[in-house]
Design a protein around this motif. Structure first.
Motif, PDB file in Angstrom:
ATOM      1  N   ALA A 136       0.849  -1.192   0.000  1.00  0.00           N
ATOM      2  CA  ALA A 136       0.000   0.000   0.000  1.00  0.00           C
ATOM      3  C   ALA A 136       0.885   1.244   0.000  1.00  0.00           C
ATOM      4  O   ALA A 136       1.849   1.336   0.749  1.00  0.00           O
ATOM      5  N   GLY A 137       0.556   2.186  -0.853  1.00  0.00           N
ATOM      6  CA  GLY A 137       1.348   3.403  -0.945  1.00  0.00           C
ATOM      7  C   GLY A 137       2.350   3.419  -2.081  1.00  0.00           C
ATOM      8  O   GLY A 137       3.040   4.426  -2.286  1.00  0.00           O
ATOM      9  N   GLU A 138       2.475   2.321  -2.835  1.00  0.00           N
ATOM     10  CA  GLU A 138       3.391   2.316  -3.978  1.00  0.00           C
ATOM     11  C   GLU A 138       2.744   3.057  -5.152  1.00  0.00           C
ATOM     12  O   GLU A 138       2.457   2.492  -6.212  1.00  0.00           O
ATOM     13  N   VAL A 139       2.535   4.364  -4.954  1.00  0.00           N
ATOM     14  CA  VAL A 139       1.759   5.155  -5.916  1.00  0.00           C
ATOM     15  C   VAL A 139       2.508   5.412  -7.212  1.00  0.00           C
ATOM     16  O   VAL A 139       1.905   5.824  -8.200  1.00  0.00           O
ATOM     17  N   GLY A 140       3.812   5.188  -7.220  1.00  0.00           N
ATOM     18  CA  GLY A 140       4.538   5.341  -8.476  1.00  0.00           C
ATOM     19  C   GLY A 140       4.007   4.436  -9.570  1.00  0.00           C
ATOM     20  O   GLY A 140       4.141   4.733 -10.763  1.00  0.00           O
ATOM     21  N   PHE A 141       3.352   3.315  -9.175  1.00  0.00           N
ATOM     22  CA  PHE A 141       2.801   2.378 -10.147  1.00  0.00           C
ATOM     23  C   PHE A 141       1.418   2.789 -10.653  1.00  0.00           C
ATOM     24  O   PHE A 141       0.853   2.111 -11.522  1.00  0.00           O
ATOM     25  N   LEU A 142       0.839   3.856 -10.106  1.00  0.00           N
ATOM     26  CA  LEU A 142      -0.505   4.272 -10.521  1.00  0.00           C
ATOM     27  C   LEU A 142      -0.557   4.596 -12.018  1.00  0.00           C
ATOM     28  O   LEU A 142       0.235   5.403 -12.501  1.00  0.00           O
ATOM     29  N   PRO A 143      -1.505   4.006 -12.776  1.00  0.00           N
ATOM     30  CA  PRO A 143      -1.747   4.491 -14.141  1.00  0.00           C
ATOM     31  C   PRO A 143      -2.423   5.859 -14.059  1.00  0.00           C
ATOM     32  O   PRO A 143      -3.388   6.047 -13.304  1.00  0.00           O
ATOM     33  N   VAL A 144      -1.901   6.826 -14.769  1.00  0.00           N
ATOM     34  CA  VAL A 144      -2.461   8.177 -14.728  1.00  0.00           C
ATOM     35  C   VAL A 144      -2.525   8.737 -16.142  1.00  0.00           C
ATOM     36  O   VAL A 144      -1.765   8.321 -17.019  1.00  0.00           O
ATOM     37  N   PRO A 145      -3.441   9.675 -16.388  1.00  0.00           N
ATOM     38  CA  PRO A 145      -3.473  10.335 -17.693  1.00  0.00           C
ATOM     39  C   PRO A 145      -2.208  11.146 -17.912  1.00  0.00           C
ATOM     40  O   PRO A 145      -1.603  11.648 -16.967  1.00  0.00           O
ATOM     41  N   GLY A 146      -1.796  11.220 -19.159  1.00  0.00           N
ATOM     42  CA  GLY A 146      -0.613  12.003 -19.495  1.00  0.00           C
ATOM     43  C   GLY A 146       0.611  11.175 -19.776  1.00  0.00           C
ATOM     44  O   GLY A 146       1.629  11.704 -20.230  1.00  0.00           O
ATOM     45  N   THR A 147       0.535   9.852 -19.522  1.00  0.00           N
ATOM     46  CA  THR A 147       1.651   8.963 -19.833  1.00  0.00           C
ATOM     47  C   THR A 147       1.089   7.675 -20.416  1.00  0.00           C
ATOM     48  O   THR A 147      -0.027   7.266 -20.090  1.00  0.00           O
ATOM     49  N   PRO A 148       1.869   7.000 -21.274  1.00  0.00           N
ATOM     50  CA  PRO A 148       1.425   5.693 -21.769  1.00  0.00           C
ATOM     51  C   PRO A 148       1.354   4.694 -20.620  1.00  0.00           C
ATOM     52  O   PRO A 148       2.015   4.851 -19.598  1.00  0.00           O
TER      53      PRO A 148
END
Length: 404
Positions: free
Chosen positions: A243-255
């Motif tokens: 929990a908290g490994e937010v670097g792995f979040l898919p987000v708009p603006g990147t492939p």
């Protein structure tokens, strides 16, 4: 459970132990206090407060430390927690070094040591941990055996089901399934392990910007983006500790980044991680190298925080980077609805108040709720400070329990 004592509730022995612990906690919070002041703060009579202090002094838990001055009447004896009553240690492990520190039971750091580990081999991790700890112990002027507890902070998290370190492929030697058993055999004191960003949150909750808050999130940005989540006053670690490994979040603006654990990256890391700062700067016509990422990004944001009023390029750098940070935070807010978000890590600290204010404004447009964003109040070695606070909490529960 912290602060509890064994025995039958309501018996004189248990009541004395509860009063002892209350007095010790007051001395930790306020510093040296007189018998009269302790009596007023605890609600105890003067004779009972005197007996309490005599009992704690005999147990080696408090010491006389001078007298009051500048007040009418005779000077009163002051008492303080005996700093030599116990010691705890904390380690902050990264790819290039292990930083160790020892604190006395009052929380004062009495010894530190940094062991550089460039080009670390996959073997020798146990020896490196022991050497770093021994360096701090030597600097503190004590022995290993005097350290009651050790907390080790690492990137990623040890999976409770397998004992393997996950989400930290850049730490050679820390992924052995027998590592924890080897450490237990080599160290003379009990030890615990914790994610480094979680320990930063512990530091903020105990001595920093999140004091008094039971629900908050912390965003960390140095070599990687990470978050810590505190819900109901407790760290939320998740099923595998991830929990908290937010670097792995898919987000708009990147492939989309696939097989994120193998890539050791993800959408939010690519969008707003440390490597994004020099790339934004270059796109704005600011001449800058890319690497080493952390000092370059921190330098750019620190300069932007100072020069954004005179140079529109640096104002735009702050604007664009704040929007990227807020993009990922909006997902966090939508799920957790935290009261407070603490921004920490060298890169975010470098941007200071100008960056924080921009992220707050962007988040107001992207999220349904309005958490308050604050900068860290523990900017120096926060992982070590969190490790020490965690180790001290358990140590104090053990040492301050006078019912045994």
């Amino acid at each position: 459970m912290a602060g509890t004592t064994p025995g039958t509730p309501g018996t004189p022995r248990v009541l004395r132990a509860m009063n002892d612990r209350a007095a010790l906690d007051l001395l930790l919070e306020h510093g040296p206090l007189s018998r009269t002041r302790i009596g007023k703060l605890t609600g105890l009579s003067k004779p009972t407060a005197s007996q309490l202090l005599a009992r704690l002094e005999a147990a080696g838990l408090v010491i006389a430390t001078g007298t009051t001055e500048g007040r009418p009447g005779p000077n009163a004896q002051l008492y303080a927690v005996n700093p030599r009553a116990a010691y705890a240690a904390g380690l902050d492990v990264s790819q290039a070094r292990i930083h160790a520190a020892v604190a006395d039971v009052t929380g004062r750091i009495v010894g530190e040591y940094e062991l550089r580990t460039p080009g670390r081999a996959a073997s020798g991790v146990v020896r490196q941990v022991a050497d770093a700890l021994d360096g701090a112990v030597k600097a503190a002027g004590i022995t290993r055996e005097e350290v009651r507890r050790l907390v080790i902070g690492t990137p990623g998290a040890f999976d409770p089901a397998t004992g393997r370190l996950r989400y930290a492929s850049h730490l050679p030697g820390w992924h052995s399934p027998t590592l924890l058993e080897e450490l237990a055999a080599a160290l003379p004191m009990p030890f615990e392990y914790e994610n480094d960003v979680n320990l930063v949150a512990v530091a903020e909750q105990r001595v920093g910007a999140a004091r008094g808050h039971t629900d908050f999130a912390l965003l960390w940005n140095e070599e990687g983006l990470g978050a810590a989540l505190v819900l109901g006053g407790r760290l939320h670690r998740g099923f595998t500790g991830g929990a908290g490994e937010v670097g792995f979040l898919p987000v708009p603006g990147t492939p989309l980044v696939r097989q994120v654990t193998k890539a050791n990256s993800g959408g939010y890391q690519e969008l707003a991680g440390v490597q994004a700062v020099p790339r934004i700067a270059r796109a704005l016509g600011i001449d800058t190298p890319e690497q080493p990422y952390v000092p370059v990004a921190a330098g750019l944001l620190a300069h932007a925080a100072e020069a954004h009023g005179e140079d529109p390029r640096y104002a735009e750098l702050l604007d664009r980077y704040a929007e990227r940070l807020a993009t990922g935070l909006a997902s966090l807010v939508a799920v957790l609805d935290p009261e407070l978000i603490v921004l920490s890590g060298e890169v975010l600290v470098a941007g200071g108040e100008p960056l924080r204010a921009r992220v707050q404004s962007e988040l107001a447009d992207l999220a349904a709720s309005r958490p308050r964003l604050v900068l860290t109040a523990v900017p120096v070695r926060p992982v070590v400070r969190g490790a020490l606070e965690s180790a001290l909490a358990t140590t104090r529960d053990e040492v301050f329990d006078t019912s045994r």
